[in-house]
Scaffold this motif. Structure first.
Motif, PDB file in Angstrom:
ATOM      1  N   ASN A 155      -9.500  23.256  32.943  1.00 53.26           N
ATOM      2  CA  ASN A 155     -10.755  23.171  32.187  1.00 53.26           C
ATOM      3  C   ASN A 155     -11.786  24.171  32.723  1.00 53.26           C
ATOM      4  OD1 ASN A 155     -12.104  22.029  30.007  1.00 53.26           O
ATOM      5  ND2 ASN A 155     -11.716  19.930  30.699  1.00 53.26           N
ATOM      6  N   ASP A 157     -13.352  26.802  31.726  1.00 55.73           N
ATOM      7  CA  ASP A 157     -14.485  27.357  30.980  1.00 55.73           C
ATOM      8  C   ASP A 157     -15.788  26.627  31.259  1.00 55.73           C
ATOM      9  OD1 ASP A 157     -13.582  29.631  29.612  1.00 55.73           O
ATOM     10  OD2 ASP A 157     -12.492  28.391  28.184  1.00 55.73           O
ATOM     11  N   VAL A 158     -15.707  25.373  31.679  1.00 55.81           N
ATOM     12  CA  VAL A 158     -16.949  24.640  31.964  1.00 55.81           C
ATOM     13  C   VAL A 158     -17.512  25.015  33.336  1.00 55.81           C
ATOM     14  CG1 VAL A 158     -16.204  22.709  30.538  1.00 55.81           C
ATOM     15  CG2 VAL A 158     -15.805  22.635  33.013  1.00 55.81           C
ATOM     16  N   GLN A 171     -16.759  34.180  19.553  1.00 52.79           N
ATOM     17  CA  GLN A 171     -16.584  33.481  20.824  1.00 52.79           C
ATOM     18  C   GLN A 171     -17.924  33.300  21.542  1.00 52.79           C
ATOM     19  OE1 GLN A 171     -13.711  36.171  22.602  1.00 52.79           O
ATOM     20  NE2 GLN A 171     -12.024  34.740  22.286  1.00 52.79           N
ATOM     21  N   LYS A 173     -20.931  33.142  20.158  1.00 51.39           N
ATOM     22  CA  LYS A 173     -21.710  32.130  19.448  1.00 51.39           C
ATOM     23  C   LYS A 173     -21.250  30.727  19.832  1.00 51.39           C
ATOM     24  CE  LYS A 173     -22.950  34.916  15.389  1.00 51.39           C
ATOM     25  NZ  LYS A 173     -22.772  35.098  13.918  1.00 51.39           N
ATOM     26  N   ALA A 174     -19.919  30.549  19.902  1.00 49.21           N
ATOM     27  CA  ALA A 174     -19.379  29.236  20.263  1.00 49.21           C
ATOM     28  C   ALA A 174     -19.765  28.865  21.695  1.00 49.21           C
ATOM     29  CB  ALA A 174     -17.857  29.237  20.105  1.00 49.21           C
ATOM     30  N   LYS A 175     -19.756  29.848  22.577  1.00 44.99           N
ATOM     31  CA  LYS A 175     -20.123  29.594  23.967  1.00 44.99           C
ATOM     32  C   LYS A 175     -21.592  29.173  24.078  1.00 44.99           C
ATOM     33  CE  LYS A 175     -17.929  30.186  27.163  1.00 44.99           C
ATOM     34  NZ  LYS A 175     -17.126  29.218  27.962  1.00 44.99           N
ATOM     35  N   THR A 177     -23.536  27.827  21.811  1.00 45.90           N
ATOM     36  CA  THR A 177     -23.788  26.519  21.189  1.00 45.90           C
ATOM     37  C   THR A 177     -23.143  25.367  21.964  1.00 45.90           C
ATOM     38  OG1 THR A 177     -21.879  26.823  19.723  1.00 45.90           O
ATOM     39  CG2 THR A 177     -24.034  27.499  18.890  1.00 45.90           C
ATOM     40  N   SER A 178     -22.237  25.690  22.923  1.00 43.88           N
ATOM     41  CA  SER A 178     -21.561  24.629  23.681  1.00 43.88           C
ATOM     42  C   SER A 178     -22.457  23.999  24.739  1.00 43.88           C
ATOM     43  CB  SER A 178     -20.305  25.196  24.361  1.00 43.88           C
ATOM     44  OG  SER A 178     -20.646  26.093  25.404  1.00 43.88           O
ATOM     45  N   GLY A 179     -23.593  24.638  25.023  1.00 44.76           N
ATOM     46  CA  GLY A 179     -24.487  24.156  26.073  1.00 44.76           C
ATOM     47  C   GLY A 179     -24.741  25.259  27.076  1.00 44.76           C
ATOM     48  N   TRP A 189     -23.884  34.092  29.969  1.00 48.35           N
ATOM     49  CA  TRP A 189     -23.931  32.639  29.795  1.00 48.35           C
ATOM     50  C   TRP A 189     -23.586  31.967  31.112  1.00 48.35           C
ATOM     51  CZ3 TRP A 189     -20.356  28.748  30.561  1.00 48.35           C
ATOM     52  CH2 TRP A 189     -20.655  27.496  30.011  1.00 48.35           C
TER      53      TRP A 189
END
Length: 551
Positions: A155, A157-158, A171, A173-175, A177-179, A189
């Motif tokens: 895991n 990526d967190v 990718q 944008k998704a990152k 919006t993930s927090g 990020w």
């Protein structure tokens, strides 16, 4: 002198050489490879289902899995089975005489809840450091394994930061919006505000008497764990499993003995910072075979500690066999360094394929590391689309060069001077690279005694040797786009070029620089095909290029 004293003196003189010889490292060769002891396990089998584990992807199974492993070990060992399913879990601690077996379709997914990972004393690039507890770990164990056809996912990526330029637009944008939070300029990020603060302040994670473990609580989120860390273990087997998405290094055996990594797949995103595949550090007797790696940093990497701390540990990585592996993305296919202060020796690399890696065979260090890297042998290595150099030695790792000749300053050779010597590479084929061979030693300590034979290297540039000595090329074909020069020699000596093929339209075969460039032998090579055989500059003398046995 009494007869008794004479007798004891004679016995002592006779026994000491044998004792010294017994403690020395055996001399290995391709005909006499190191032997690696394999673990064995009782047939007793325990399923984690029997201890309340649930494969629903939601239940935290940390206690169930660890209890099953501990119970198995206490009963004398055996196999702990992870059946097919999605198993969410926190850190798992291995125990002696236990084989953790992941059935096909079993996905062991480590929780993104960072509070589940304790702050522990670990190792970062060869030095004592504060880390979060690794998802899988074991210390001072014997007879352990992780086997099967399942997947271990860290895991990652967190845990890690990522730059905008490393992702596609979708990718990114998704990152976002993930927090997480963004760097002030919006280009990076971060997983959290704490991570951002520590990162921008460049705080150290190294432990010391002034900085105990408790002083790192305010930067815990920044301390990314390696996925699998096995420390001071004996008879270790990792086989068949896919290890992927690690927060930092994927597999890190440290000071282990009799280690086998077989038919393992290692995957990390290309943007994974420190996303190494396998870092074999200060290990003795190891086998890596049949593995596939596609990672964000070095793929198969040999280490042995960093700087003074690594030299004090004094444990070289030695007696290794690396064969039949495939590497896709990675900063190097097979890598030694840069943390190699304890040394590395007797490592045999064969039948490996590197496709799309930054470099092929990569050796790196810097002043201050110290350590001796020697007796490294590679044969039957096949490469395609290498981003940089097919064969690469650099003792100026992460050093920015001045333009005023500062590189030629020669400090005194001491315990911090790295030594790379006595290696042989044969039957190396590369289709596509920026350079075929690049060797850059130190003025005070050249890279020494490297033999390269039976090679075909197709690259933009051919060979570049700087502060190298005793380098021998035999039966080498250089297919290069740049032919001025095909071979560059800069302050290097005792070189042999025997049976070299090159582009018949080459404008310049040799460029020789520096007054320390001496005794350069060229044999069985038609130098007349080149428009210009050689040019000399910066004190290099024409007499030191010796042309003989010309066809």
């Amino acid at each position: 002198m009494t007869r008794r004293y004479q007798f004891l003196s004679l016995v002592f003189a006779t026994l000491v050489p044998f004792a010294t010889q017994a403690q020395s490292t055996p001399t290995y060769s391709w005909a006499n490879l190191p032997k690696i002891a394999q673990p064995t396990f009782r047939k007793d089998t325990i399923s984690i289902l029997s201890y309340g584990a649930r494969p629903d992807g939601v239940t935290l199974n940390t206690k169930s899995i660890n209890t099953a492993i501990a119970a198995c070990s206490q009963k004398g060992g055996g196999v702990v089975v992870v059946p097919g399913g999605l198993w969410m879990t926190g850190p798992i601690e291995l125990k002696s005489n236990v084989n953790l077996h992941l059935n096909k379709s079993a996905l062991l997914l480590f929780t993104p809840d960072k509070s589940q990972y304790a702050l522990v004393e670990g190792v970062y690039e060869g030095k004592r450091a504060a880390r979060n507890q690794s998802p899988i770990s074991g210390t001072n164990l014997e007879n352990i394994a992780i086997t099967g056809q399942g997947i271990v996912d860290g895991n990652g990526d967190v845990w890690r930061a990522v730059n905008k330029g490393q992702l596609t637009e979708n990718q990114w944008k998704a990152k976002v919006t993930s927090g997480g939070v963004l760097k002030d300029d919006g280009t990076t990020w971060y997983p959290s505000e704490q991570f951002k603060k520590v990162s921008t302040e460049s705080r150290s994670m190294l432990l010391s008497s002034e900085k105990p473990l408790s002083s790192f609580e305010d930067m815990k989120d920044f301390l990314r764990p390696n996925l699998v860390v096995l420390t001071s273990c004996k008879k270790v087997l990792l086989e068949g499993v896919t290890f992927q998405n690690s927060a930092a290094w994927c597999m890190h055996p440290l000071m282990c003995q009799d280690l086998t990594i077989r038919n393992v797949t290692t995957k990390n995103p290309e943007y994974a910072q420190n996303g190494d595949g396998m870092d074999i550090e200060s290990c003795k007797n190891f086998l890596i075979e049949g593995c596939t790696l596609d990672v964000g940093d070095d793929a198969i990497c040999i280490k042995s500690g960093k700087d003074e701390e690594g030299r004090k540990r004094g444990m070289p990585t030695e007696n290794g066999i690396i064969r039949n592996n495939t590497v896709y993305n990675g900063h190097g296919g097979f890598v030694v360094g840069s943390e190699m202060s304890g040394g590395a020796r007797y490592i045999f690399v064969s039948n490996c394929t590197f496709m799309g890696t930054d470099k092929g065979l990569r050796f790196k260090s810097v002043r201050g590391r110290g350590g001796v890297v020697e007796h490294i042998y590679a044969k039957d290595i096949f490469m395609k689309d290498i981003g940089g150099e097919a064969i690469f030695f650099d003792l100026y790792y992460f050093v920015k060069f001045a333009t005023d000749g500062q590189r030629d300053e020669r400090p005194v050779v001491n315990e911090g001077t790295p030594v790379f010597r006595d290696m042989k590479f044969e039957n190396i084929v590369c289709n596509g690279a920026k350079k075929g061979v690049f060797i850059r030693g130190l003025p005070e300590m050249a890279v020494k005694n490297i033999t390269m034979e039976k090679m075909v290297l197709e690259a933009d540039k051919g060979v570049e040797l700087i502060d190298a000595s005793g380098i021998r090329f035999t039966n080498v074909r250089l297919i290069t786009k740049s032919t001025k020069p095909v071979i560059l020699v800069d302050n290097s000596s005792n070189l042999t070029f025997d049976t070299i093929q090159y582009d018949p339209q080459a404008s310049l075969l040799f460029s020789v620089l520096g007054e320390r460039s001496q005794n350069i032998q060229v044999k069985n090579t038609d130098v007349a095909k080149a428009k210009t055989k050689a040019e000399f500059s910066k004190g290099a003398l024409e007499k030191n290029l010796i042309l003989s046995s010309i066809k």
